[in-house]
Write an enzyme that holds these catalytic residues in place. Structure first.
Site, short mmCIF file in Angstrom:
data_model
loop_
_atom_site.label_atom_id
_atom_site.label_comp_id
_atom_site.label_asym_id
_atom_site.label_seq_id
_atom_site.Cartn_x
_atom_site.Cartn_y
_atom_site.Cartn_z
N CYS A 150 -1.34 73.31 -12.51
CA CYS A 150 0.12 73.44 -12.45
C CYS A 150 0.77 73.03 -13.78
O CYS A 150 0.79 71.84 -14.12
CB CYS A 150 0.62 72.56 -11.30
SG CYS A 150 2.38 72.27 -11.25
N CYS A 183 3.37 70.28 -13.56
CA CYS A 183 2.73 68.99 -13.29
C CYS A 183 2.25 68.35 -14.59
O CYS A 183 2.38 67.14 -14.78
CB CYS A 183 1.54 69.16 -12.34
SG CYS A 183 1.98 69.77 -10.70
#
Length: 154
Positions: free
Chosen positions: A77, A80
């Site tokens: 991600c 993230c």
């Protein structure tokens, strides 16, 4: 406290002087401790901590006497990865008053299911063993700190 890891009894960290492993119980994270080997002071936690199992997560949330900000994330991600350095800043500024726990939704999918994590990154604040509030998406450190202040006092 770089290099800290969790186990079901607390955070295990390495003394910066003698390299001895030391465990700090989750219920004593606000206190400074002493190395069991050389007696040097162990500083308060000042970095995000990886949580490796649901049992470690449960013990941390249940026993911590300070707010725990959980970062639900995944290695694939991009947002993230973008929020990670911001969480390092928040951990440093919250030293001794806040714990940031990183939970990989890839490695512990049962926790993501339990807390209905629909999108990542997702920050979930816990206090006194219960969920207090959520903040979805990547944010700068200042916004995360504001979220923690407002949620922790509510």
């Amino acid at each position: 406290m770089a290099g800290a890891a969790t186990d079901v009894l607390g955070l295990v960290t390495i003394c910066g002087i003698c390299e001895q492993k030391n465990r700090i119980p989750f219920g004593r994270l606000t206190e400074t401790g002493q190395c069991g080997k050389c007696g040097s002071e162990l500083p308060a936690i000042s970095a995000p901590v990886e949580v490796r199992t649901a049992a470690e997560f449960d013990a941390l949330i249940r026993e911590a006497r300070i707010p725990v900000l959980v970062d639900f994330w995944a290695s694939w991600c991009p947002p993230c990865r973008a929020i990670a350095p911001e969480l390092v800043k928040v951990a440093e500024s919250g030293r001794g008053r806040l714990v940031i726990a990183k939970v990989s939704t890839e490695e512990i999918p049962a926790l993501a299911q339990r807390y209905n994590v629909g999108g990542i990154p997702l920050l979930v604040l816990f206090r006194d063993g219960r969920e207090v509030s959520r903040l979805p998406g990547a944010r700068p450190a200042s916004a995360i700190e504001s979220f923690v202040r407002q949620s922790a006092s509510a």
